[in-house]
Write an enzyme that holds these catalytic residues in place. Structure first.
Site, PDB file in Angstrom:
ATOM      1  N   ASP A  73       0.839  -1.194   0.000  1.00 27.07           N
ATOM      2  CA  ASP A  73       0.000   0.000   0.000  1.00 27.07           C
ATOM      3  C   ASP A  73       0.878   1.249   0.000  1.00 27.07           C
ATOM      4  OD1 ASP A  73       0.859  -0.840   2.510  1.00 27.07           O
ATOM      5  OD2 ASP A  73      -1.135  -0.936   3.362  1.00 27.07           O
ATOM      6  N   GLU A 132      -5.822   3.158   3.508  1.00 19.26           N
ATOM      7  CA  GLU A 132      -6.327   3.719   4.764  1.00 19.26           C
ATOM      8  C   GLU A 132      -7.792   4.136   4.659  1.00 19.26           C
ATOM      9  OE1 GLU A 132      -4.869   3.508   7.451  1.00 19.26           O
ATOM     10  OE2 GLU A 132      -2.738   3.305   7.028  1.00 19.26           O
TER      11      GLU A 132
END
Length: 382
Positions: A73, A132
């Site tokens: 990520d 997130e």
């Protein structure tokens, strides 16, 4: 192939340029800049139109029997950094407070190794935006990014862990991270003067009853041995002390170690909301939003192979970890492709999402070595 010194330089630069979900433009450009410096002989790079801050890199194997995916990520959090580091965030109010700068750097280290050491199988590296928030993994899957030669037969990914020594690998069979669902409850009644409650329908009183009933969902509606959490963390109702509130909003979260548990808690919460609506004679609207934050459920056979390798490797310190109630959108991808997520220790006193999180640089090379070793081991199997 990137040296440890170069990896640390890359990590520190990434730490300086954190960006929020779906706005990782500077990060994206820097990642491409680094990747383009690798040996390109067996690399194929793709930037998907539907997810323009994402990057996919296919490493063509010499005798491919499968395509092994590795995901990292790339986004950051809306946190004002308080580390005092010389390479602290240059973007006010944004920080790599979850350690994604470490995640990206380890992925680049593994990719750089296989750019100069052609793997047996195909390897697919996915630099994913929006972990997130805005569930980038689910967005990528629904956009059809993982089709054709870009389809991984299995997927791996790591998350850094400040509670583990730098470079230690942690994993477990079953669920590593919980799934999460956002809860929004709107209670609509009738406002009025505090002196005339009989002419109003008080949503604050209804909210109080609802909140107390919700506490019984975990204590009385699920197996005590199973794991589930529901937290109502925010309530807002009314405007002034002498006016009965005609609207109250409650916000919270559901967490569970299996998708079935999350859905069960959601059904019970709906039943409580319906009951409050009936008993108080008002409207209770429940919104549940899970997005892509499914439980991170590790594939049994692949995870056993992963753990066996890490336990047998004398250069790796391995620990079996307990499940965590934190969320990770890699869970959605693991619901589509078999795979494994694991921890990389980064040894810090601060916790994830903290403004003072300071992962140790010496975790990076250890992570790269452990992962490249495992991938080579995996590719030797039928």
């Amino acid at each position: 192939m990137l040296t440890e010194e170069q990896l640390i330089h890359v990590r520190r630069h990434l730490h300086e340029i954190p960006e929020l979900a779906l706005h990782e433009y500077q990060t994206h450009d820097y990642l491409l800049e680094v990747i383009h410096e690798f040996n390109q002989a067996n690399l194929e790079i793709r930037v998907p139109d539907d997810l323009p801050t994402a990057i996919l890199v296919l490493v063509h194997g010499r005798q491919p029997a499968r395509t092994i995916g590795y995901r990292t990520d790339i986004d950051a959090l809306p946190v004002e950094e308080q580390t005092g580091l010389p390479f602290a965030s240059r973007h006010p109010g944004v920080m790599h407070a979850c350690g994604h700068d470490i995640h990206m750097t380890v992925a680049l280290g593994v990719l750089s190794f296989f750019s100069t050491h052609q793997p047996k199988d195909n390897l697919l590296f996915f630099f994913q935006p929006a972990e997130e928030s805005d569930y980038g993994g689910k967005r990528a899957y629904e956009a059809g990014i993982f089709t054709g030669k870009w389809h991984p037969d299995e997927f791996y990914g790591l998350h850094d862990n400040p509670d583990l020594p730098a470079g230690e690998i942690g994993c477990r069979m079953g669920t590593l991270f919980a799934g999460t669902t956002e809860v929004n409850i709107d209670i609509n009644g009738k406002g009025g003067h505090a002196a005339y409650p009989q002419d109003a329908n008080d949503t604050v009183v209804a909210a109080a009853s609802l909140i107390m009933q919700v506490q019984t969902i975990i204590s009385r509606s699920i197996d005590p041995i199973a794991s589930g959490v529901i937290t109502l963390g925010k309530i807002r109702g009314g405007t002034i002390r002498n006016v009965i509130a005609g609207h109250t909003r409650i916000e919270g979260t559901i967490r569970g170690l299996t998708q079935e548990m999350i859905e069960h808690i959601g059904h019970r919460l709906q039943a409580v909301c319906d009951g409050v609506a009936t008993s108080f004679g008002l409207d209770v609207d429940l919104e549940l939003n899970q997005g892509g934050y499914w439980p991170v459920e590790n594939d049994p056979s692949l995870t056993k192979r992963f753990i066996d390798y890490m336990q047998q490797n004398p250069d790796v310190n391995f620990i079996e970890t307990a499940p965590a109630m934190t969320g990770e959108d890699f869970g959605y991808l693991l619901a589509q492709f078999p795979g494994t997520m694991f921890w990389l220790g980064v040894d810090d006193d601060s916790q994830l999402h903290s403004a003072t999180l300071t992962p140790k640089d010496d975790a990076i090379q250890k992570g790269v070595d452990a992962i490249t070793g495992f991938l080579n081991y995996r590719m030797q199997e039928n």
